[in-house]
Design a protein around this motif. Structure first.
Motif, PDB file in Angstrom:
ATOM      1  N   TYR A 134       0.850  -1.211   0.081  1.00 13.80           N
ATOM      2  CA  TYR A 134       0.102   0.042  -0.084  1.00 13.80           C
ATOM      3  C   TYR A 134       0.824   1.275   0.036  1.00 13.80           C
ATOM      4  O   TYR A 134       0.639   2.240  -0.660  1.00 13.80           O
ATOM      5  N   ALA A 135       2.004   1.202   0.633  1.00 12.46           N
ATOM      6  CA  ALA A 135       2.892   2.321   0.847  1.00 12.46           C
ATOM      7  C   ALA A 135       3.471   2.714  -0.484  1.00 12.46           C
ATOM      8  O   ALA A 135       3.693   3.633  -1.065  1.00 12.46           O
ATOM      9  N   ALA A 136       4.063   1.486  -1.222  1.00  8.52           N
ATOM     10  CA  ALA A 136       4.597   1.478  -2.447  1.00  8.52           C
ATOM     11  C   ALA A 136       3.789   2.192  -3.569  1.00  8.52           C
ATOM     12  O   ALA A 136       4.041   2.823  -4.528  1.00  8.52           O
ATOM     13  N   ALA A 137       2.300   1.786  -3.408  1.00 13.80           N
ATOM     14  CA  ALA A 137       1.531   2.464  -4.333  1.00 13.80           C
ATOM     15  C   ALA A 137       0.942   3.624  -3.955  1.00 13.80           C
ATOM     16  O   ALA A 137       0.192   4.448  -4.602  1.00 13.80           O
ATOM     17  N   GLU A 138       1.583   4.178  -2.850  1.00 17.84           N
ATOM     18  CA  GLU A 138       1.122   5.600  -2.139  1.00 17.84           C
ATOM     19  C   GLU A 138      -0.307   5.817  -2.066  1.00 17.84           C
ATOM     20  O   GLU A 138      -0.915   7.014  -2.257  1.00 17.84           O
ATOM     21  N   VAL A 139      -0.931   4.683  -1.428  1.00 14.85           N
ATOM     22  CA  VAL A 139      -2.254   4.901  -0.814  1.00 14.85           C
ATOM     23  C   VAL A 139      -2.098   5.769   0.330  1.00 14.85           C
ATOM     24  O   VAL A 139      -1.353   5.562   1.405  1.00 14.85           O
ATOM     25  N   PRO A 140      -2.822   6.828   0.095  1.00 21.01           N
ATOM     26  CA  PRO A 140      -2.638   8.117   1.230  1.00 21.01           C
ATOM     27  C   PRO A 140      -2.916   7.827   2.442  1.00 21.01           C
ATOM     28  O   PRO A 140      -2.276   8.219   3.750  1.00 21.01           O
ATOM     29  N   VAL A 141      -4.168   6.851   2.939  1.00 23.40           N
ATOM     30  CA  VAL A 141      -4.363   6.487   4.320  1.00 23.40           C
ATOM     31  C   VAL A 141      -4.695   4.863   4.489  1.00 23.40           C
ATOM     32  O   VAL A 141      -5.468   4.202   3.674  1.00 23.40           O
ATOM     33  N   TYR A 142      -3.940   4.298   5.265  1.00 16.59           N
ATOM     34  CA  TYR A 142      -4.103   2.634   5.506  1.00 16.59           C
ATOM     35  C   TYR A 142      -4.503   2.981   6.767  1.00 16.59           C
ATOM     36  O   TYR A 142      -3.696   2.983   7.728  1.00 16.59           O
ATOM     37  N   LEU A 143      -5.735   2.041   7.241  1.00 18.22           N
ATOM     38  CA  LEU A 143      -6.230   1.705   8.490  1.00 18.22           C
ATOM     39  C   LEU A 143      -6.218   0.001   8.367  1.00 18.22           C
ATOM     40  O   LEU A 143      -6.767  -0.386   7.993  1.00 18.22           O
ATOM     41  N   ILE A 144      -5.657  -0.150   9.890  1.00 17.44           N
ATOM     42  CA  ILE A 144      -6.061  -1.550  10.357  1.00 17.44           C
ATOM     43  C   ILE A 144      -6.814  -1.378  11.559  1.00 17.44           C
ATOM     44  O   ILE A 144      -6.515  -0.704  12.481  1.00 17.44           O
ATOM     45  N   ALA A 145      -7.902  -2.276  11.463  1.00 16.65           N
ATOM     46  CA  ALA A 145      -8.847  -2.354  12.733  1.00 16.65           C
ATOM     47  C   ALA A 145      -8.252  -3.725  13.215  1.00 16.65           C
ATOM     48  O   ALA A 145      -8.665  -4.568  12.684  1.00 16.65           O
ATOM     49  N   ASP A 146      -7.755  -3.955  14.463  1.00 11.97           N
ATOM     50  CA  ASP A 146      -7.412  -5.022  15.280  1.00 11.97           C
ATOM     51  C   ASP A 146      -8.480  -5.512  16.360  1.00 11.97           C
ATOM     52  O   ASP A 146      -8.218  -4.817  17.519  1.00 11.97           O
ATOM     53  N   PRO A 147      -9.340  -6.179  16.258  1.00  8.84           N
ATOM     54  CA  PRO A 147     -10.448  -6.601  17.215  1.00  8.84           C
ATOM     55  C   PRO A 147      -9.641  -7.332  18.121  1.00  8.84           C
ATOM     56  O   PRO A 147     -10.402  -7.664  19.624  1.00  8.84           O
ATOM     57  N   TYR A 148      -8.611  -7.798  18.214  1.00  7.79           N
ATOM     58  CA  TYR A 148      -7.855  -8.759  19.295  1.00  7.79           C
ATOM     59  C   TYR A 148      -6.839  -7.737  20.132  1.00  7.79           C
ATOM     60  O   TYR A 148      -7.174  -7.660  21.264  1.00  7.79           O
ATOM     61  N   GLN A 149      -6.537  -6.709  19.644  1.00  9.54           N
ATOM     62  CA  GLN A 149      -5.860  -5.684  20.467  1.00  9.54           C
ATOM     63  C   GLN A 149      -6.749  -4.521  20.747  1.00  9.54           C
ATOM     64  O   GLN A 149      -6.405  -3.549  21.537  1.00  9.54           O
ATOM     65  N   ARG A 150      -7.976  -4.490  20.140  1.00  7.05           N
ATOM     66  CA  ARG A 150      -9.013  -3.482  20.579  1.00  7.05           C
ATOM     67  C   ARG A 150      -8.551  -2.074  20.248  1.00  7.05           C
ATOM     68  O   ARG A 150      -8.521  -1.086  20.876  1.00  7.05           O
ATOM     69  N   ARG A 151      -7.794  -2.048  18.946  1.00 10.03           N
ATOM     70  CA  ARG A 151      -7.496  -0.679  18.576  1.00 10.03           C
ATOM     71  C   ARG A 151      -7.145  -0.546  16.995  1.00 10.03           C
ATOM     72  O   ARG A 151      -7.229  -1.706  16.385  1.00 10.03           O
ATOM     73  N   CYS A 152      -6.794   0.505  16.641  1.00  7.82           N
ATOM     74  CA  CYS A 152      -6.565   0.523  15.126  1.00  7.82           C
ATOM     75  C   CYS A 152      -5.449   1.475  15.003  1.00  7.82           C
ATOM     76  O   CYS A 152      -4.941   2.009  15.821  1.00  7.82           O
ATOM     77  N   HIS A 153      -4.693   0.891  13.834  1.00 10.42           N
ATOM     78  CA  HIS A 153      -3.353   1.551  13.587  1.00 10.42           C
ATOM     79  C   HIS A 153      -3.655   2.503  12.368  1.00 10.42           C
ATOM     80  O   HIS A 153      -4.077   1.785  11.332  1.00 10.42           O
ATOM     81  N   ILE A 154      -3.157   3.491  12.311  1.00  6.37           N
ATOM     82  CA  ILE A 154      -3.558   4.297  10.945  1.00  6.37           C
ATOM     83  C   ILE A 154      -2.217   4.826  10.439  1.00  6.37           C
ATOM     84  O   ILE A 154      -1.353   5.347  11.345  1.00  6.37           O
TER      85      ILE A 154
END
Length: 194
Positions: A134-154
């Motif tokens: 995604y970074a190589a394709a220069e996607v401006p925003v990548y969001l990971i929602a992690d229901p095991y950690q109960r958090r998002c990584h942006i």
């Protein structure tokens, strides 16, 4: 030699043909309710879980308050940079005016936002090779929602094949994307967890 082995061998000759051939073969054999992706040449088949779907739907519904339905995609194949990367991201937002390739696929260069909801068996893909692609394709925003950690990584501000900015937000805290191409605040208060 099996059909699948034959298709993989074709990878040395043409990545595009191989991804197309692999997906065509997989579409005929994938059980209902499963998602299939090819990440760095490896095939991953995962069932849709309720928690997973609830988070995806929540993100889609929030995006739909601002963006037309034709720009918001879910589980639609898009090929990304790297060796045999055909992803079916949980949520994708394509740019206004984006058009499909002659082969019927969306271009990764037209993707403005991607969200992936973690599954136990494929979490390493979302945090590793997919983030890199995604970074190589220069996607401006990548969001990971992690229901095991109960958090998002942006991840934002792609530069030189990685993201320059990384933010972590616990479920229940709003995600302020107003300074990005998304220009929206996503709420996470209703995201379920495992």
């Amino acid at each position: 030699m099996t059909v699948l082995e034959d298709r993989i061998e074709m990878a040395e000759e043409s990545e595009e043909l191989t991804l197309d051939a692999l997906f065509e073969s997989l579409e005929r054999t994938t059980p209902e309710g499963y998602k299939v992706e090819i990440v760095e040449g490896a095939i991953f088949m995962t069932p849709q879980r309720d928690t997973h779907w609830e988070i995806i739907l929540d993100i889609v519904e929030q995006l739909r308050t601002k963006f037309p339905r034709k720009r918001v995609k879910s589980d639609v194949r898009i090929d990304y940079p790297g060796h045999l990367n055909g992803f079916c991201s949980d949520v994708t937002l394509v740019a206004e005016g984006a058009e499909k390739t002659p082969g019927g696929l969306w271009r990764c260069g037209d993707v403005e936002f991607v969200a992936e909801v973690i599954s136990k068996g494929t979490a390493h893909n979302d945090y590793g090779p997919k983030r890199t692609a995604y970074a190589a394709a220069e996607v401006p925003v990548y969001l990971i929602a992690d229901p095991y950690q109960r958090r998002c990584h942006i991840y934002t501000d792609p530069k030189d094949g990685d993201y320059a900015v990384s933010t972590r937000v616990d479920f229940g805290t709003d995600i302020d994307l107003t300074g990005t191409v998304i220009d929206l605040v996503l709420t996470t208060g209703d995201f379920p967890h495992d």
